[in-house]
Enzyme design. Structure first.
Site, mmCIF file in Angstrom:
data_model
loop_
_atom_site.group_PDB
_atom_site.id
_atom_site.type_symbol
_atom_site.label_atom_id
_atom_site.label_comp_id
_atom_site.label_asym_id
_atom_site.label_seq_id
_atom_site.Cartn_x
_atom_site.Cartn_y
_atom_site.Cartn_z
ATOM 1 N NE ARG A 145 47.269 20.236 29.780
ATOM 2 C CZ ARG A 145 47.145 21.650 29.553
ATOM 3 N NH1 ARG A 145 48.203 21.702 28.735
ATOM 4 N NH2 ARG A 145 46.795 22.666 30.036
ATOM 5 C CD GLU B 178 53.831 21.813 28.170
ATOM 6 O OE1 GLU B 178 52.561 21.901 27.861
ATOM 7 O OE2 GLU B 178 54.283 22.547 28.739
ATOM 8 C CD GLU C 132 52.757 27.742 26.893
ATOM 9 O OE1 GLU C 132 53.289 26.985 26.150
ATOM 10 O OE2 GLU C 132 51.937 27.641 27.688
ATOM 11 C CG HIS D 243 51.282 21.296 31.340
ATOM 12 N ND1 HIS D 243 51.115 22.509 30.803
ATOM 13 C CD2 HIS D 243 50.378 20.987 32.111
ATOM 14 C CE1 HIS D 243 49.967 22.827 31.062
ATOM 15 N NE2 HIS D 243 49.676 21.883 32.187
ATOM 16 C CB SER D 244 54.565 14.841 31.960
ATOM 17 O OG SER D 244 53.129 14.762 31.768
ATOM 18 C CG HIS E 205 53.867 25.740 30.496
ATOM 19 N ND1 HIS E 205 52.990 24.978 30.836
ATOM 20 C CD2 HIS E 205 54.218 26.505 31.814
ATOM 21 C CE1 HIS E 205 52.639 25.263 32.176
ATOM 22 N NE2 HIS E 205 53.381 26.085 32.766
ATOM 23 C CB SER E 206 57.077 23.887 24.872
ATOM 24 O OG SER E 206 56.438 22.506 24.809
ATOM 25 C CE1 TYR E 207 51.995 22.480 20.638
ATOM 26 C CE2 TYR E 207 52.441 24.244 19.164
ATOM 27 C CZ TYR E 207 51.586 23.027 19.634
ATOM 28 O OH TYR E 207 50.590 22.748 18.737
#
Lengths: 310, 95
Positions: free
Chosen positions: A128, A73, A271, A70-71, A197-199
């Site tokens: 994203r 993040e 995450e 997911h860009s 990933h985040s968050y």
């Protein structure tokens, strides 16, 4: 551009070109340990690079880490850069890493969604998804964490192309996803798969698309508990852990559901930070602390993978 | 480049099934252009949503009318973005 990975600023966010340049520097500085593979091309024809850390041998059991699917993040790609340098720095003096690399390889895909990442730097910081355009849809992009062939198209993803969780016209429609699918299948000997990933500070294991517990639920839960304890021990960052569907929500077509169903038992999603002050806009000064604490958790998963061959 | 002047990120923590339902319904209001950073997941779990400036007032009125409390996690998204950009420029100059 920095002349060496020693002068690279790990406590700052970087553009796609700067990260790709970092990769080339790391390979050039460590030709006996690090190589760069191109596993495919993105929708906009950017190379999909994976760093391989290996002490030799062929088709050895492997540990996979990816960041940036997911860009927006950004802390994840930045952490991926830090992990790459950490592996090189510690591959001889860190007991976990040294013993893992004696018998296994590590694959690290730092920018898993380069088109989206470039777009966050140039047009829309909040982007994203991928940047694919599929006939019949007025909106751009597919959620690359809903596009895998695991419960694809089920609830927990959207069929609306304008949604942030649009699953795409069919499983693996996104070249960024297909490239990993093909790589995992052709390699055939990946034993652990961690997608970062985040968050919201979670450590998750499958499933997300169904309430049916995975056969290895007990073991994965125990690993998660130990990994989270190690992570929290550094700066006190609080994490929750559990299966995707019981800990956050139903999500179909997810990465680690597919990898688990491929037989990769040790499949996890992180995450990373933030606790709810900055969200995706985590200040750069938190990159290194976030990477350091995550690394401790990754080492727990590495050690368990090493100690429990299957 | 898209800018986010006046956009805010609201944090909503649903404390009842009814509130959770109301928040989930927000996801279908496409004209508000809401960007869920953390989607509705369950009771007591935060929902973070980026709200474009034109939708701020209508959304806040809607939440208050339904007795759903919220806090403002980010007052102005664009301000944080500019800080982020400044930091990146500073770093590349250091480099």
């Amino acid at each position: 551009l920095p002349l060496s990975t020693s002068t690279f600023d790990y406590s700052s966010y970087h553009t796609l070109d700067e990260i790709y340049n970092f990769m080339d520097l790391l390979v050039a500085e460590n030709p006996n340990l690090v190589s760069k593979l191109e596993i495919g091309r993105s929708t906009e024809n950017r190379p999909l690079y994976v760093l391989k850390f290996s002490k030799g041998g062929s088709n050895r059991p492997a540990f996979w880490i990816d960041t940036g699917i997911h860009s927006r993040e950004w802390v994840t790609q930045a952490s991926g850069v830090w992990f790459a340098k950490k592996i090189v720095q510690d591959h001889e003096n860190d007991q976990v890493l040294a013993s893992l690399l004696d018998t296994m390889d590590i694959f690290l895909e730092i920018v898993t969604n380069p088109d989206g990442f470039a777009f966050t730097h140039t047009k829309n910081r909040m982007w994203r998804k991928t940047r694919s355009k599929h006939s019949g849809s007025i909106c751009v992009g597919v959620d690359p964490n809903r596009n895998w062939d695991a419960g694809f198209g089920g609830s927990g993803a959207s069929s609306n192309p304008c949604s942030e969780t649009y699953h795409g016209p069919y499983a693996n429609s996104e070249p960024e996803v297909k490239a990993i699918v093909d790589f995992v299948k052709s390699h055939g000997n990946i034993k652990a798969f961690v997608s970062i990933h985040s968050y919201s500070q979670l450590l998750l294991y499958p499933y997300g698309y169904t309430r049916t517990p995975v056969p290895d639920q007990k073991e994965l839960h125990e690993i998660s508990e130990k990994a989270v304890a190690a992570l929290t021990s550094l700066y006190g960052t609080q994490y929750k852990y559990g299966s995707i569907i019981t800990t956050i929500y139903q999500a179909s077509g997810g990465t680690i559901d597919w990898t688990y169903d491929q037989g990769i038992k040790y499949s996890f999603t992180f995450e990373l930070r933030d606790t709810g002050r900055y969200g995706f806009l985590l200040p750069a000064k938190q990159i290194i602390p976030a990477a350091e604490e995550t690394w401790l958790a990754l080492q727990v998963i590495m050690q368990h993978t090493l100690d429990n061959p299957y | 480049t898209e800018t986010f002047v006046g956009h805010q990120v609201l944090r909503i923590i649903p404390t009842s099934d009814e509130e959770l339902q109301k928040v989930q319904e927000l996801q279908d209001l496409e004209d508000l252009q809401l960007d869920f950073w953390l989607e509705p997941r369950g009771l007591g779990l935060p929902v973070d949503v980026r709200v474009p400036f034109p939708s701020l007032q209508p959304l806040k009125v809607h939440l208050e009318a339904n007795g759903i409390s919220y806090s403002i996690m980010i007052e102005d998204v664009q301000e944080l973005l500019e800080q982020e950009q400044t930091e990146m420029l500073r770093s590349s100059r250091r480099g």
